[in-house]
Design an enzyme around this catalytic site. Structure first.
Site, PDB file in Angstrom:
ATOM      1  N   VAL A   1      76.725  50.145  50.081  1.00 25.54           N
ATOM      2  CA  VAL A   1      77.429  50.596  48.871  1.00 25.54           C
ATOM      3  C   VAL A   1      77.438  52.094  49.491  1.00 25.54           C
ATOM      4  O   VAL A   1      76.442  52.852  49.398  1.00 25.54           O
ATOM      5  CB  VAL A   1      76.602  50.451  47.829  1.00 25.54           C
ATOM      6  CG1 VAL A   1      77.250  51.067  46.824  1.00 25.54           C
ATOM      7  CG2 VAL A   1      76.378  48.984  47.456  1.00 25.54           C
ATOM      8  N   GLY A   2      78.526  52.561  49.637  1.00 21.90           N
ATOM      9  CA  GLY A   2      78.896  54.124  49.983  1.00 21.90           C
ATOM     10  C   GLY A   2      79.613  54.538  48.642  1.00 21.90           C
ATOM     11  O   GLY A   2      80.169  53.915  47.771  1.00 21.90           O
ATOM     12  N   ASN A   3      79.975  55.931  48.664  1.00 21.43           N
ATOM     13  CA  ASN A   3      80.570  56.631  47.691  1.00 21.43           C
ATOM     14  C   ASN A   3      82.104  56.127  47.502  1.00 21.43           C
ATOM     15  O   ASN A   3      82.501  56.162  46.443  1.00 21.43           O
ATOM     16  CB  ASN A   3      80.503  58.123  47.811  1.00 21.43           C
ATOM     17  CG  ASN A   3      79.168  58.649  47.581  1.00 21.43           C
ATOM     18  OD1 ASN A   3      78.806  58.749  46.675  1.00 21.43           O
ATOM     19  ND2 ASN A   3      78.666  59.177  48.696  1.00 21.43           N
TER      20      ASN A   3
ATOM     21  N   VAL B   1      80.741  47.840  51.721  1.00 23.41           N
ATOM     22  CA  VAL B   1      81.048  46.510  52.778  1.00 23.41           C
ATOM     23  C   VAL B   1      80.138  45.487  52.721  1.00 23.41           C
ATOM     24  O   VAL B   1      78.769  45.900  52.430  1.00 23.41           O
ATOM     25  CB  VAL B   1      80.962  47.279  54.212  1.00 23.41           C
ATOM     26  CG1 VAL B   1      81.237  46.379  55.277  1.00 23.41           C
ATOM     27  CG2 VAL B   1      81.811  48.733  54.081  1.00 23.41           C
TER      28      VAL B   1
ATOM     29  N   GLY C   1      69.464  59.278  53.178  1.00 23.44           N
ATOM     30  CA  GLY C   1      70.374  58.175  52.750  1.00 23.44           C
ATOM     31  C   GLY C   1      69.895  56.641  53.429  1.00 23.44           C
ATOM     32  O   GLY C   1      69.628  56.635  54.615  1.00 23.44           O
ATOM     33  N   ALA C   2      70.049  55.666  52.748  1.00 24.64           N
ATOM     34  CA  ALA C   2      69.656  54.440  53.357  1.00 24.64           C
ATOM     35  C   ALA C   2      70.857  54.246  54.196  1.00 24.64           C
ATOM     36  O   ALA C   2      70.352  53.466  55.301  1.00 24.64           O
ATOM     37  CB  ALA C   2      69.527  53.380  52.222  1.00 24.64           C
ATOM     38  N   ASP C   3      71.860  54.110  54.146  1.00 22.15           N
ATOM     39  CA  ASP C   3      72.938  53.939  55.050  1.00 22.15           C
ATOM     40  C   ASP C   3      72.586  54.758  56.429  1.00 22.15           C
ATOM     41  O   ASP C   3      72.743  54.226  57.519  1.00 22.15           O
ATOM     42  CB  ASP C   3      74.411  54.374  54.835  1.00 22.15           C
ATOM     43  CG  ASP C   3      74.431  55.468  54.162  1.00 22.15           C
ATOM     44  OD1 ASP C   3      73.590  56.377  53.915  1.00 22.15           O
ATOM     45  OD2 ASP C   3      75.813  55.978  54.150  1.00 22.15           O
TER      46      ASP C   3
ATOM     47  N   THR D   1      82.818  59.080  53.326  1.00 21.45           N
ATOM     48  CA  THR D   1      83.259  59.959  52.251  1.00 21.45           C
ATOM     49  C   THR D   1      82.801  61.407  53.027  1.00 21.45           C
ATOM     50  O   THR D   1      83.569  62.618  52.940  1.00 21.45           O
ATOM     51  CB  THR D   1      82.563  59.975  51.208  1.00 21.45           C
ATOM     52  OG1 THR D   1      83.026  58.515  50.630  1.00 21.45           O
ATOM     53  CG2 THR D   1      83.172  60.854  49.999  1.00 21.45           C
TER      54      THR D   1
ATOM     55  N   THR E   1     106.687  70.896  58.973  1.00 24.38           N
ATOM     56  CA  THR E   1     105.286  70.985  58.284  1.00 24.38           C
ATOM     57  C   THR E   1     104.244  69.819  58.136  1.00 24.38           C
ATOM     58  O   THR E   1     103.101  69.905  58.152  1.00 24.38           O
ATOM     59  CB  THR E   1     105.985  71.297  56.753  1.00 24.38           C
ATOM     60  OG1 THR E   1     106.750  72.242  56.572  1.00 24.38           O
ATOM     61  CG2 THR E   1     104.654  71.355  55.799  1.00 24.38           C
TER      62      THR E   1
END
Length: 281
Positions: free
Chosen positions: A7-9, A13, A117-119, A142, A194
């Protein structure tokens, strides 16, 4: 089967691993049956998540009853209690969270290991298990994180920098006359419109950030690193894009975090996942 959730911000996944006899022993290549990527929603309810998970399983001809164990790494605390409810209500399983006290097999040599962080820890474990050490993991999420593992399999520390998406959003929100563009590799550095000006600044500027940090990390690792250069592994959504022109990234591993969760699961046998009573309707 084992369901692994990272679980990411921005994204969550999911990976489903076959735990057939012989596949759960350390050193065996895990069998990844299916994997999915979905947006992380902090306000989504357990039932909304549950229905979505069930539909994903059904679309792939799978049943939630095939899942016997669940392991979760999360950097989004508000979602953790929701996912706990999902696991208990829709899978009838109490999940194993990657948190302080869990067996990882990797010494964490930082001032406050509980802050890591766990990840990031899971990535480091997978990198050392799959590629050996010393190693550096670059995770393009992120935020873009850099994590260093010693030749002995110790977590040494790392770096956190704003992700490419955050950098782009900051530019577009603060520059009134610059519109949003697709983040991709432009045909050349010197742009003629641009759009290509912005793309070149984002793309090559970010490669400069990544390679600059990696160069200094490798130098700081000292003589041992010069004798045995660290393996640099990239993972995350933009890994393929940035690695194309990086001078240091040698390997792209999209499943690194999920494989790390599978490894941590093995290291916590006998299992802590316990069936729970189904909720009352």
């Amino acid at each position: 089967m084992l369901l692994a959730l990272d679980v990411g911000n921005t994204n969550t996944v999911l990976g489903l691993y076959d735990l057939a006899p012989g596949r759960t022993a350390s050193g065996k290549a895990p069998a990844l049956v299916a994997h999915w990527r979905l947006s992380t929603h902090r306000t989504q309810t357990a039932d909304e998540y549950g229905v979505f998970f069930v539909n994903l399983f059904n679309l792939h001809g799978l049943a939630t009853t095939q899942v016997k164990h669940i392991i979760i790494s999360s950097v989004v605390p508000p979602v953790e209690s929701t996912l706990l409810q999902v696991c208990e209500s829709y899978f009838n399983i109490k999940p194993l969270f990657v948190e302080p006290g869990i067996k990882t097999g990797m010494p964490v040599l930082v001032d406050n290991p509980s802050e890591l962080g766990a990840d990031r820890l899971v990535n480091a474990i997978a990198a050392y298990e799959k590629y050996g050490g010393p190693a550096i993991v670059v995770d393009f999420g992120t935020a873009t994180t850099f994590d260093v593992v010693s030749a002995r399999g110790e977590y040494l520390g790392g770096v956190i920098s704003p992700g490419l998406g955050i950098s782009a959003d900051a530019l577009f929100s603060r520059a009134a006359r610059l519109g949003r563009v697709d983040i991709k590799r432009p045909p050349k550095v010197i742009g003629t419109t641009t759009v290509t000006h912005i793309q070149s600044g984002l793309y090559y500027g970010y490669i400069g950030l990544v390679d600059g940090i990696l160069e200094r990390m490798i130098a700081e690792m000292g003589e041992a690193a010069s004798q045995t250069p660290p393996k640099v592994i990239a993972t995350g959504g933009l890994a393929g894009l940035i690695a194309e022109d990086s001078r240091y990234i040698a390997t792209i591993d999209d499943m690194l975090t999920l494989d790390g969760l599978h490894i941590v699961f093995e290291r916590n046998l006998p299992l802590h996942n316990q069936p729970v009573r189904p909720r009352r309707k």
